[in-house]
Motif scaffolding. Structure first.
Motif, PDB file in Angstrom:
ATOM      1  N   TRP A 136       0.820  -1.211   0.000  1.00 22.94           N
ATOM      2  CA  TRP A 136       0.000   0.000   0.000  1.00 22.94           C
ATOM      3  C   TRP A 136       0.853   1.259   0.000  1.00 22.94           C
ATOM      4  O   TRP A 136       0.407   2.324  -0.431  1.00 22.94           O
ATOM      5  N   ARG A 137       2.100   1.156   0.453  1.00 22.60           N
ATOM      6  CA  ARG A 137       2.982   2.324   0.460  1.00 22.60           C
ATOM      7  C   ARG A 137       3.752   2.508  -0.844  1.00 22.60           C
ATOM      8  O   ARG A 137       4.078   3.638  -1.208  1.00 22.60           O
ATOM      9  N   THR A 138       4.084   1.409  -1.539  1.00 23.31           N
ATOM     10  CA  THR A 138       5.037   1.514  -2.643  1.00 23.31           C
ATOM     11  C   THR A 138       4.557   0.911  -3.957  1.00 23.31           C
ATOM     12  O   THR A 138       5.335   0.822  -4.903  1.00 23.31           O
ATOM     13  N   ALA A 152       7.894   7.041   3.214  1.00 28.46           N
ATOM     14  CA  ALA A 152       8.859   6.599   2.195  1.00 28.46           C
ATOM     15  C   ALA A 152      10.250   6.961   2.658  1.00 28.46           C
ATOM     16  O   ALA A 152      10.839   7.944   2.200  1.00 28.46           O
ATOM     17  N   PRO A 153      10.804   6.185   3.600  1.00 28.53           N
ATOM     18  CA  PRO A 153      12.163   6.466   4.082  1.00 28.53           C
ATOM     19  C   PRO A 153      13.157   6.475   2.925  1.00 28.53           C
ATOM     20  O   PRO A 153      13.060   5.679   2.000  1.00 28.53           O
ATOM     21  N   GLY A 154      14.100   7.381   3.003  1.00 29.39           N
ATOM     22  CA  GLY A 154      15.112   7.468   1.955  1.00 29.39           C
ATOM     23  C   GLY A 154      14.799   8.487   0.880  1.00 29.39           C
ATOM     24  O   GLY A 154      15.673   8.844   0.081  1.00 29.39           O
ATOM     25  N   THR A 155      13.557   8.968   0.838  1.00 34.24           N
ATOM     26  CA  THR A 155      13.192  10.017  -0.107  1.00 34.24           C
ATOM     27  C   THR A 155      13.456  11.380   0.543  1.00 34.24           C
ATOM     28  O   THR A 155      13.559  11.473   1.772  1.00 34.24           O
ATOM     29  N   PRO A 156      13.567  12.449  -0.250  1.00 34.47           N
ATOM     30  CA  PRO A 156      13.905  13.765   0.323  1.00 34.47           C
ATOM     31  C   PRO A 156      12.968  14.207   1.441  1.00 34.47           C
ATOM     32  O   PRO A 156      13.416  14.750   2.457  1.00 34.47           O
ATOM     33  N   ARG A 157      11.662  13.994   1.286  1.00 30.60           N
ATOM     34  CA  ARG A 157      10.712  14.413   2.316  1.00 30.60           C
ATOM     35  C   ARG A 157      10.431  13.329   3.347  1.00 30.60           C
ATOM     36  O   ARG A 157       9.853  13.607   4.405  1.00 30.60           O
ATOM     37  N   GLY A 158      10.795  12.090   3.014  1.00 23.21           N
ATOM     38  CA  GLY A 158      10.493  10.986   3.912  1.00 23.21           C
ATOM     39  C   GLY A 158       9.097  10.439   3.738  1.00 23.21           C
ATOM     40  O   GLY A 158       8.690   9.512   4.444  1.00 23.21           O
ATOM     41  N   PHE A 159       8.335  10.983   2.791  1.00 24.55           N
ATOM     42  CA  PHE A 159       6.991  10.494   2.504  1.00 24.55           C
ATOM     43  C   PHE A 159       6.609  10.893   1.091  1.00 24.55           C
ATOM     44  O   PHE A 159       7.212  11.775   0.483  1.00 24.55           O
ATOM     45  N   ALA A 181      -4.946  13.664   7.349  1.00 31.94           N
ATOM     46  CA  ALA A 181      -3.610  14.213   7.594  1.00 31.94           C
ATOM     47  C   ALA A 181      -2.843  14.218   6.279  1.00 31.94           C
ATOM     48  O   ALA A 181      -2.949  13.292   5.481  1.00 31.94           O
ATOM     49  N   HIS A 182      -2.042  15.269   6.062  1.00 30.81           N
ATOM     50  CA  HIS A 182      -1.300  15.408   4.809  1.00 30.81           C
ATOM     51  C   HIS A 182       0.190  15.104   4.937  1.00 30.81           C
ATOM     52  O   HIS A 182       0.889  15.080   3.932  1.00 30.81           O
ATOM     53  N   SER A 183       0.683  14.908   6.156  1.00 26.49           N
ATOM     54  CA  SER A 183       2.109  14.653   6.327  1.00 26.49           C
ATOM     55  C   SER A 183       2.352  13.960   7.661  1.00 26.49           C
ATOM     56  O   SER A 183       1.538  14.064   8.589  1.00 26.49           O
ATOM     57  N   TYR A 227       6.634  13.036  28.575  1.00 29.91           N
ATOM     58  CA  TYR A 227       7.986  13.132  28.026  1.00 29.91           C
ATOM     59  C   TYR A 227       8.299  11.887  27.196  1.00 29.91           C
ATOM     60  O   TYR A 227       8.939  11.984  26.137  1.00 29.91           O
ATOM     61  N   GLY A 228       7.852  10.726  27.671  1.00 28.28           N
ATOM     62  CA  GLY A 228       8.106   9.489  26.937  1.00 28.28           C
ATOM     63  C   GLY A 228       7.482   9.503  25.554  1.00 28.28           C
ATOM     64  O   GLY A 228       8.116   9.095  24.571  1.00 28.28           O
ATOM     65  N   LEU A 229       6.230   9.954  25.441  1.00 25.22           N
ATOM     66  CA  LEU A 229       5.579  10.023  24.132  1.00 25.22           C
ATOM     67  C   LEU A 229       6.270  11.051  23.250  1.00 25.22           C
ATOM     68  O   LEU A 229       6.516  10.793  22.063  1.00 25.22           O
ATOM     69  N   TRP A 230       6.592  12.225  23.810  1.00 26.36           N
ATOM     70  CA  TRP A 230       7.281  13.262  23.033  1.00 26.36           C
ATOM     71  C   TRP A 230       8.609  12.731  22.506  1.00 26.36           C
ATOM     72  O   TRP A 230       8.933  12.888  21.325  1.00 26.36           O
ATOM     73  N   HIS A 231       9.383  12.067  23.356  1.00 24.90           N
ATOM     74  CA  HIS A 231      10.679  11.524  22.941  1.00 24.90           C
ATOM     75  C   HIS A 231      10.493  10.445  21.881  1.00 24.90           C
ATOM     76  O   HIS A 231      11.241  10.392  20.892  1.00 24.90           O
ATOM     77  N   ARG A 232       9.490   9.605  22.060  1.00 19.90           N
ATOM     78  CA  ARG A 232       9.220   8.534  21.085  1.00 19.90           C
ATOM     79  C   ARG A 232       8.904   9.107  19.706  1.00 19.90           C
ATOM     80  O   ARG A 232       9.448   8.679  18.692  1.00 19.90           O
ATOM     81  N   LEU A 233       8.022  10.092  19.654  1.00 20.97           N
ATOM     82  CA  LEU A 233       7.569  10.606  18.366  1.00 20.97           C
ATOM     83  C   LEU A 233       8.557  11.567  17.724  1.00 20.97           C
ATOM     84  O   LEU A 233       8.599  11.668  16.492  1.00 20.97           O
ATOM     85  N   THR A 234       9.334  12.275  18.515  1.00 18.66           N
ATOM     86  CA  THR A 234      10.310  13.179  17.913  1.00 18.66           C
ATOM     87  C   THR A 234      11.616  12.459  17.581  1.00 18.66           C
ATOM     88  O   THR A 234      12.445  13.004  16.854  1.00 18.66           O
ATOM     89  N   SER A 235      11.790  11.249  18.100  1.00 18.92           N
ATOM     90  CA  SER A 235      13.005  10.487  17.825  1.00 18.92           C
ATOM     91  C   SER A 235      12.836   9.565  16.611  1.00 18.92           C
ATOM     92  O   SER A 235      13.693   9.513  15.727  1.00 18.92           O
ATOM     93  N   VAL A 236      11.714   8.832  16.586  1.00 10.40           N
ATOM     94  CA  VAL A 236      11.529   7.844  15.511  1.00 10.40           C
ATOM     95  C   VAL A 236      10.280   8.116  14.682  1.00 10.40           C
ATOM     96  O   VAL A 236       9.974   7.363  13.754  1.00 10.40           O
ATOM     97  N   GLY A 237       9.545   9.174  14.987  1.00  8.64           N
ATOM     98  CA  GLY A 237       8.363   9.507  14.203  1.00  8.64           C
ATOM     99  C   GLY A 237       7.234   8.519  14.454  1.00  8.64           C
ATOM    100  O   GLY A 237       7.105   7.957  15.537  1.00  8.64           O
ATOM    101  N   VAL A 238       6.415   8.284  13.433  1.00  8.26           N
ATOM    102  CA  VAL A 238       5.232   7.440  13.581  1.00  8.26           C
ATOM    103  C   VAL A 238       5.389   6.107  12.871  1.00  8.26           C
ATOM    104  O   VAL A 238       4.423   5.457  12.528  1.00  8.26           O
ATOM    105  N   ARG A 239       6.601   5.686  12.603  1.00 14.04           N
ATOM    106  CA  ARG A 239       6.837   4.395  11.966  1.00 14.04           C
ATOM    107  C   ARG A 239       6.453   3.268  12.907  1.00 14.04           C
ATOM    108  O   ARG A 239       6.578   3.388  14.119  1.00 14.04           O
TER     109      ARG A 239
END
Length: 343
Positions: free
Chosen positions: A16-18, A153-160, A199-201, A331-343
């Motif tokens: 569904w992604r690629t 889309a990891p590896g692309t300029p925008r990541g999606f 959501a758009h991004s 703090y745990g959720l903030w660190h989780r989402l700002t470190s690895v995103g929503v993957r």
């Protein structure tokens, strides 16, 4: 009965992604023929000419069959490939394939046809399968992606990449209810109330989850907004802009508040500044206050908390003293989402 190769789990998500345009078109066309046109399973769409209501039965995948499928190049699949079989005896012993056993029939709308006798689990069932493989914020984030207009889309300029919505919270709920006590249902049902369409991004999703997930889950408990809510420009506001409408990343129509995420908010030229000012003025004339945040305000813990305080005041949400301190979870959720995103 149609013997079929059925992709599932992470391989279905990768499809569904690629998927290549032709393969994606086939899959979406088949979904429409099965009553999922417009993502309203309670109102079956008219069958697409040339399609039939096939009832696929997962086959035992042979090594030559799998090699043939991989060579087709319909999508970018990692290894091993994940497929679904009907019983344990149908598992294939090979390093490049994992077989998941599903003895019960698939519920309506649970599969999409890629081509010939190759099927993939629907976005809804793929979401359910991920329930047992992701943590809670990752599962909710996946729901935003499937119900939104982007694909990671990891590896692309925008990541999606941009892409049409594949499903809706309503369709996910319907498939969950048809799935009994299948693996992943419990977790998917817990995530379901927090899914929002459009959501758009990925960063819009991150911001929404940080602000709006319940406090015990590490969020701030703000009311969920419309994602990219559309506002028509009034005649009076036309003095400030030539636009007919605006879309706001996160929109709370009551009390009239829009939050815009802009990764380049602090690196703009004069034209961009002028356009943003005209947009803010037009929306203000219609009673909508715009708050623009950049990457720094989300990825810096202190600045993010200051942003939350501003939004709480604007939305009329009071912080109530309680017996339990949720700052560690937040703090745990903030660190989780700002470190690895929503993957």
């Amino acid at each position: 009965m149609v013997m079929a190769l059925v992709l599932g789990h992470i391989s279905a998500l990768e499809f569904w992604r690629t998927a290549q345009p032709r393969a994606m078109e086939n899959a979406l066309r088949y979904r429409s023929s099965q009553g999922f046109g417009g993502f309203d399973p309670t109102s079956p769409a008219a069958p697409v000419p040339g399609e039939s209501r096939l009832v696929p039965f997962p086959e035992k995948p042979s090594a030559p069959r799998l090699r043939e499928f991989r060579r087709s190049g319909v999508a970018d699949f990692s290894s091993p490939l994940h497929v679904i079989v009907s019983n344990a005896a149908d598992r294939t012993r090979a390093d490049d394939v994992i077989c998941h056993v599903r003895p019960e029939p698939f519920p309506p709308g649970a599969l999409a046809r890629i081509d010939g006798d190759v099927f993939v689990t629907s976005p809804e069932l793929s979401f359910l399968h991920q329930g047992s493989e992701r943590d809670f914020p990752g599962l909710v984030g996946l729901g935003y992606e499937l119900c939104g207009s982007y694909r990671l889309a990891p590896g692309t300029p925008r990541g999606f990449r941009d892409g049409p919505p594949l499903t809706s919270p309503e369709s996910i709920a319907w498939v969950i209810e048809q799935s009994g006590h299948s693996r992943g249902v419990k977790e998917a049902r817990k995530a379901l109330p927090y899914l929002v369409s459009n959501a758009h991004s990925p960063m819009e999703t991150v911001v929404a989850l940080l602000l709006c997930l319940p406090v015990p889950r590490g969020g701030r408990g703000l009311p969920f907004p419309e994602m990219n809510g559309r506002i028509g420009v009034t005649d009076e506001a036309m003095r400030c802009t030539r636009r007919r409408y605006f879309e706001c990343d996160l929109l709370w129509r009551v009390p009239g508040l829009a939050l815009e995420y802009d990764s380049d908010a602090f690196h703009t030229g004069s034209d961009r500044i002028a356009n943003d000012a005209a947009r803010r003025n037009a929306l203000a004339s219609m009673g909508i206050t715009v708050i623009t945040v950049g990457r720094r305000q989300v990825f810096d813990w202190r600045e993010f908390n200051e942003l939350v305080s501003v939004l709480e005041k604007r939305l009329g949400k009071r912080r109530r003293a309680g017996r339990r301190d949720w700052s560690e979870a937040q703090y745990g959720l903030w660190h989780r989402l700002t470190s690895v995103g929503v993957r």
